[in-house]
Design an enzyme around this catalytic site. Structure first.
Site, short mmCIF file in Angstrom:
data_model
loop_
_atom_site.label_atom_id
_atom_site.label_comp_id
_atom_site.label_asym_id
_atom_site.label_seq_id
_atom_site.Cartn_x
_atom_site.Cartn_y
_atom_site.Cartn_z
N ASN A 9 0.82 -2.25 -3.68
CA ASN A 9 -0.97 -2.83 -4.76
C ASN A 9 -1.37 -1.70 -5.61
O ASN A 9 -2.12 -0.88 -5.82
CB ASN A 9 -1.48 -3.22 -3.49
CG ASN A 9 -3.30 -4.12 -4.52
OD1 ASN A 9 -2.75 -4.32 -6.12
ND2 ASN A 9 -4.22 -4.06 -3.82
N TRP A 10 -0.93 -2.05 -7.37
CA TRP A 10 -1.42 -1.41 -7.80
C TRP A 10 -2.81 -1.10 -8.32
O TRP A 10 -3.02 -0.38 -9.05
CB TRP A 10 -0.41 -1.87 -8.96
CG TRP A 10 1.03 -0.82 -8.98
CD1 TRP A 10 1.64 -0.56 -7.73
CD2 TRP A 10 2.37 -1.49 -10.35
NE1 TRP A 10 2.98 -0.27 -8.04
CE2 TRP A 10 3.61 -0.67 -8.72
CE3 TRP A 10 2.28 -1.51 -11.98
CZ2 TRP A 10 4.15 -0.88 -10.01
CZ3 TRP A 10 3.85 -1.47 -12.52
CH2 TRP A 10 4.67 -0.70 -11.16
N LYS A 11 -3.64 -2.26 -8.10
CA LYS A 11 -4.53 -2.85 -8.58
C LYS A 11 -4.82 -2.59 -9.92
O LYS A 11 -3.85 -2.75 -11.06
CB LYS A 11 -5.72 -1.80 -7.90
CG LYS A 11 -5.86 -1.30 -5.89
CD LYS A 11 -6.50 -1.25 -5.11
CE LYS A 11 -6.14 -1.56 -4.09
NZ LYS A 11 -7.21 -0.40 -3.33
N HIS A 95 -8.25 -9.82 -1.18
CA HIS A 95 -8.16 -8.48 -0.93
C HIS A 95 -10.14 -7.87 -0.79
O HIS A 95 -10.49 -9.18 -1.85
CB HIS A 95 -7.35 -7.73 -2.08
CG HIS A 95 -7.06 -6.35 -2.11
ND1 HIS A 95 -8.35 -5.88 -1.88
CD2 HIS A 95 -6.35 -5.54 -1.60
CE1 HIS A 95 -8.22 -4.11 -2.06
NE2 HIS A 95 -7.21 -4.12 -1.58
N GLU A 97 -11.64 -6.03 -2.43
CA GLU A 97 -12.54 -6.18 -3.36
C GLU A 97 -12.47 -7.93 -4.13
O GLU A 97 -13.57 -7.51 -5.33
CB GLU A 97 -11.41 -5.32 -4.42
CG GLU A 97 -10.49 -3.65 -4.43
CD GLU A 97 -10.18 -2.88 -3.80
OE1 GLU A 97 -9.10 -3.18 -4.94
OE2 GLU A 97 -9.57 -2.17 -3.19
N GLU A 167 -6.67 -4.88 6.52
CA GLU A 167 -7.02 -4.12 5.96
C GLU A 167 -8.53 -3.32 6.07
O GLU A 167 -9.21 -4.26 5.30
CB GLU A 167 -6.78 -3.82 4.53
CG GLU A 167 -5.43 -4.51 3.53
CD GLU A 167 -5.34 -3.43 2.07
OE1 GLU A 167 -4.77 -3.13 1.89
OE2 GLU A 167 -5.96 -4.23 1.31
N GLY A 173 -9.20 3.21 0.15
CA GLY A 173 -9.41 4.71 -1.25
C GLY A 173 -10.13 6.28 -0.83
O GLY A 173 -10.83 5.94 -1.22
N SER A 213 -5.69 3.44 3.09
CA SER A 213 -5.38 4.80 3.15
C SER A 213 -3.86 5.79 3.48
O SER A 213 -3.31 6.29 3.99
CB SER A 213 -6.38 5.91 3.49
OG SER A 213 -7.41 5.14 2.72
N GLY A 234 -2.11 0.62 -1.76
CA GLY A 234 -2.81 1.16 -2.90
C GLY A 234 -2.37 2.49 -3.75
O GLY A 234 -1.42 2.57 -4.02
N GLY A 235 -3.54 3.68 -3.30
CA GLY A 235 -3.00 4.49 -4.20
C GLY A 235 -1.90 4.94 -4.04
O GLY A 235 -1.30 6.11 -5.33
#
Ligand code: 13P
Length: 251
Positions: A9-11, A95, A97, A167, A173, A213, A234-235
Site C-alpha cells: 500500500n503506497w498510500k 483502511h 486511515e 492492521e 507507521g 510495520s 505500507g512504508g
C-alpha cells in the site's frame, strides 16, 4: 486452500517518475517472486493504469479506496465499476486511515464491500484496534464488531471472495510491530468468528493478512504464523529491495 498474498500500500506517496522507477524495479525483481504468492501493488489511484501497464500479468493492482455509489454526482470519487473497467482486480476497503481521517464507519465500509463484490473487484477489508482498545483489553470486541458489521451480511460465496487484513492501528507507521503471538492470536480469533458464522471450510479458505510495520527483517517470522497468510505493507513497500525481500518471506 487459502492464498498467500503480499500487498504493498503506497498510500499518498511518490511522484509519477518515482512511482515508475519503483514499478520498473519490481518488474525486474518479479522473476524472483515465489509462484504461490499473489503480489499486489496499490499505488495512488492516479497511477493505477500506468503501473498496471508496466507490471507483469502475474502481479495484480489494487486501488486504495472506492466509492460506495455506482455512479453519478460524487465529485472526486471513483466507483468500483470504474476500477473493474480499468483492470483493477483488488481494492483496499476500510483502511484505518480512511476510518480515522475521512470518517468511514462500519456501515459505509459495508456498502463499499458490496460495491466491490457487485462489480467483480476483490475487497481487501481492513480491521484493527487502536492502542487504547488494546490496552483496555477491548481489541477482540473492536475487531469482532468491525468484521461482523462489514462482512457478515454476505453469502458464503461472497465472503469467500474477500481478503481480510488485520492492521492494529498502533502498529501502522510506528515501527512497533505486533508480536508474532499478538498477530497469530487475533488472526486465529478472526478465523474463529468466521467459522462460527459461516463454516470451518470458509474460515480455513479465507486469506487473513497482517499489516503494521512489516519490514524486511520481521516478515519471515510473522508470515510463519499458521494463521497469517501474508501482509499488507505500507512504508517498506516503497522500496523495491525491501518489498522483494518481504514477498520472498511469504513463501
Ligand atoms: P506500515 O507498513 O507503514 O506500518 O503501514 C501499514 C499499512 O497501513 C498498510 O496498509
Amino acid at each position: 486452500m487459502r492464498k498467500k498474498i503480499v500487498a504493498g500500500n503506497w498510500k499518498m506517496n511518490k511522484s509519477w517518475p518515482e512511482a515508475m522507477e519503483l514499478t520498473k524495479s519490481l518488474s525486474l525483481n518479479s522473476s524472483s517472486f515465489p509462484a504461490d504468492v499473489q503480489v499486489i501493488v496499490s499505488p495512488p489511484a492516479l497511477y493505477l493504469q500506468g503501473v498496471r501497464s508496466e507490471l507483469p500479468e502475474t502481479l495484480a493492482i489494487a486501488a486504495q479506496n472506492c466509492s460506495q455509489h455506482e455512479s453519478g454526482a460524487y465529485t472526486g470519487e471513483i466507483s468500483a465499476g470504474m476500477l473493474k473497467s480499468m483492470g483493477v482486480a483488488y481494492c483496499i476497503i476500510g483502511h484505518s486511515e480512511r476510518r480515522q481521517y475521512y470518517g468511514e464507519t462500519n456501515e459505509v465500509i459495508r456498502e463499499k464491500i458490496d460495491a466491490c463484490l457487485k462489480n467483480g473487484v476483490t475487497p481487501i477489508f481492513c480491521c484493527g484496534e487502536i492502542l487504547s482498545e488494546r490496552n483496555s483489553g477491548e481489541h477482540f470486541n473492536t475487531v469482532s464488531t468491525q468484521v461482523k458489521q462489514a462482512l457478515f451480511h454476505l453469502s458464503e460465496e461472497q465472503l469467500a471472495l474477500v481478503v481480510i487484513a488485520y492492521e492494529p492501528v498502533w502498529a501502522i507507521g510506528t515501527g512497533v510491530t505486533a508480536s508474532n503471538e499478538q498477530a497469530e492470536e487475533m488472526h486465529a480469533f478472526i478465523r474463529s468468528i468466521v467459522a462460527q458464522h459461516y463454516s470451518e471450510t470458509i474460515a480455513n479458505d479465507i486469506s487473513i493478512l497482517y499489516g503494521g510495520s512489516v519490514n524486511a527483517a520481521n516478515a519471515k517470522e510473522l508470515f510463519a504464523c499458521p494463521n497469517v497468510d501474508g501482509g499488507l505493507v505500507g512504508g517498506a513497500s516503497l522500496k523495491a529491495a525491501d518489498f522483494t525481500t518481504i514477498i520472498q518471506a511469504a513463501q
